[in-house]
Scaffold this motif. Structure first.
Motif, PDB file in Angstrom:
ATOM      1  N   ASP A  38      41.532  43.373  47.621  1.00  0.00           N
ATOM      2  CA  ASP A  38      41.632  43.472  46.215  1.00  0.00           C
ATOM      3  C   ASP A  38      42.850  44.255  45.978  1.00  0.00           C
ATOM      4  N   LEU A  39      43.522  45.123  47.119  1.00  0.00           N
ATOM      5  CA  LEU A  39      44.484  45.837  46.739  1.00  0.00           C
ATOM      6  C   LEU A  39      45.884  45.427  47.097  1.00  0.00           C
ATOM      7  N   ASN A  40      47.120  46.000  47.212  1.00  0.00           N
ATOM      8  CA  ASN A  40      48.199  45.393  47.743  1.00  0.00           C
ATOM      9  C   ASN A  40      48.219  45.107  49.061  1.00  0.00           C
ATOM     10  N   ALA A  41      47.464  45.731  49.719  1.00  0.00           N
ATOM     11  CA  ALA A  41      47.279  45.379  51.381  1.00  0.00           C
ATOM     12  C   ALA A  41      45.986  44.331  51.661  1.00  0.00           C
ATOM     13  N   ASP A  42      45.624  43.883  50.719  1.00  0.00           N
ATOM     14  CA  ASP A  42      44.900  42.688  50.882  1.00  0.00           C
ATOM     15  C   ASP A  42      45.390  41.645  51.970  1.00  0.00           C
TER      16      ASP A  42
ATOM     17  N   GLY B 221      52.352  45.315  57.936  1.00  0.00           N
ATOM     18  CA  GLY B 221      52.088  46.094  56.972  1.00  0.00           C
ATOM     19  C   GLY B 221      51.063  47.191  57.745  1.00  0.00           C
ATOM     20  N   ILE B 222      51.190  48.566  57.007  1.00  0.00           N
ATOM     21  CA  ILE B 222      50.519  49.420  57.400  1.00  0.00           C
ATOM     22  C   ILE B 222      49.882  50.286  56.239  1.00  0.00           C
ATOM     23  N   THR B 223      48.433  50.642  55.900  1.00  0.00           N
ATOM     24  CA  THR B 223      48.028  51.115  54.913  1.00  0.00           C
ATOM     25  C   THR B 223      47.051  52.102  55.560  1.00  0.00           C
TER      26      THR B 223
ATOM     27  N   THR C 294      50.587  52.027  50.858  1.00  0.00           N
ATOM     28  CA  THR C 294      51.011  50.717  51.574  1.00  0.00           C
ATOM     29  C   THR C 294      52.440  50.610  51.937  1.00  0.00           C
ATOM     30  N   THR C 295      52.816  50.057  53.040  1.00  0.00           N
ATOM     31  CA  THR C 295      54.162  50.104  53.315  1.00  0.00           C
ATOM     32  C   THR C 295      54.131  48.736  53.982  1.00  0.00           C
TER      33      THR C 295
ATOM     34  N   GLU D 184      58.424  46.627  50.846  1.00  0.00           N
ATOM     35  CA  GLU D 184      57.477  47.005  49.824  1.00  0.00           C
ATOM     36  C   GLU D 184      56.905  48.335  50.037  1.00  0.00           C
ATOM     37  N   ASP D 185      56.535  49.208  49.076  1.00  0.00           N
ATOM     38  CA  ASP D 185      55.739  50.297  49.080  1.00  0.00           C
ATOM     39  C   ASP D 185      55.041  50.518  47.902  1.00  0.00           C
TER      40      ASP D 185
END
Length: 308
Positions: free
Chosen positions: A126-130, A267-269, A287-288, A297-298
């Motif tokens: 549910d966050l940007n790293a979904d 992606g890494i979170t 998250t990056t 994106e960050d």
């Protein structure tokens, strides 16, 4: 549109206030809001974001011959107030069905079996790293029939079938074989193998595994997908981990997506939750995303979540 949703809200809350109806209804939901700095390639900006906040109504009623009718009506609620097109309330899983010794059949709108098969491995859902940020397969489909067997020695088989819905339409299917407990509350191990066929234009194969190791909860997903129209393929994997320290939960996740033609993405979170109570937490994350052919994106955010 605004008048429609006002009428909908009045109808729903009037219905649940009636004692004859409310006895079998369970009201639940989640409010999740973050304040975050987001950089999607054109410079950073600050935003307040509602992350799949929702409210739902579900219940069941026993019938004769060991049958039970089950139902759910769940709606997404945009808590940040940014919806300018009248879509501050959206449809989520909504169905009615029967369960018994044969298993469970649900008819309506529902997550596909492949989507359900991920369990709790995506620790930043549910966050940007979904995981849907890089992969296909996270589908919630209308006009669907979902069937799940009962569990046999820990195994369960399920299938989602999406009907054509028109003369020119095409059907699609999603199937999964699962073992263990997704939440790892009744077992220390969970695994699944799932397949999508022409679901939202993609064929997808997904393998999932998660388990407890000491104080850690570790998970992994491997996925291959193919665009049915173009034939472009992708291979990817995801690794995640959580560690509990008193009221704190430390979390990390790494995801890759390697496309035909060398268009690689990753992606890494990292993040942490602080639990005020079983259903209330504050959290932070960073998250990056590294994108070969697109802008990197960050995201850096803090948030609050309340489950009821």
């Amino acid at each position: 549109m605004k008048r429609y949703y006002n009428s909908l809200a009045i109808a729903v809350f009037s219905a649940i206030s009636a004692p004859s109806v409310a006895d079998g209804i369970d009201i639940y939901g989640k409010a999740n809001v973050t304040v975050q700095s987001s950089d999607e390639g054109e410079g950073s900006f600050t935003e307040v974001k509602s992350n799949n906040s929702r409210i739902g109504f579900k219940g069941e009623q026993a019938l004769s011959d060991g049958l039970t009718v089950v139902y759910k009506a769940e709606f997404g609620v945009d808590l940040d107030g940014d919806s300018a097109k009248g879509d501050s309330i959206t449809d989520r899983n909504q169905y009615i069905g029967l369960k018994g010794n044969f298993g469970e059949v649900l008819i309506g709108k529902n997550d596909t079996l492949l989507k359900q098969s991920q369990g709790k491995v995506d620790v930043f859902s549910d966050l940007n790293a979904d995981i849907k940020a890089l992969w296909k397969g996270e589908n919630r489909v209308s006009d669907s029939i979902t069937y799940k067997t009962k569990k046999f020695s820990g195994f369960q088989l399920g299938m989602t079938y999406v009907v054509e819905d028109s003369v020119d339409g095409e059907d699609a299917s999603s199937i999964a074989l699962m073992y263990g407990d997704k939440a790892l509350k009744k077992s220390t191990f969970y695994a699944a193998l799932a397949f999508d066929s022409e679901m939202a234009g993609y064929d997808v194969t997904r393998a999932v595994i998660s388990g407890k190791l000491g104080g850690f909860i570790l998970g992994a997903i491997a996925q291959t997908q193919e665009n049915v129209s173009s034939g472009q393929e992708m291979d990817g994997f995801l690794l995640s981990g959580k560690y509990n320290i008193d009221n704190w939960v430390l979390k990390g996740q790494f995801q890759t997506a390697e496309f035909d033609g060398g268009d690689d993405k990753s992606g890494i979170t990292v993040g942490a939750d602080y639990k005020f109570a079983k259903n209330i937490k504050a959290f932070g994350f960073y998250t990056t995303f590294d994108m070969d052919s697109g802008a990197d994106e960050d995201y850096l955010g803090i948030g609050l979540e309340y489950n009821f």
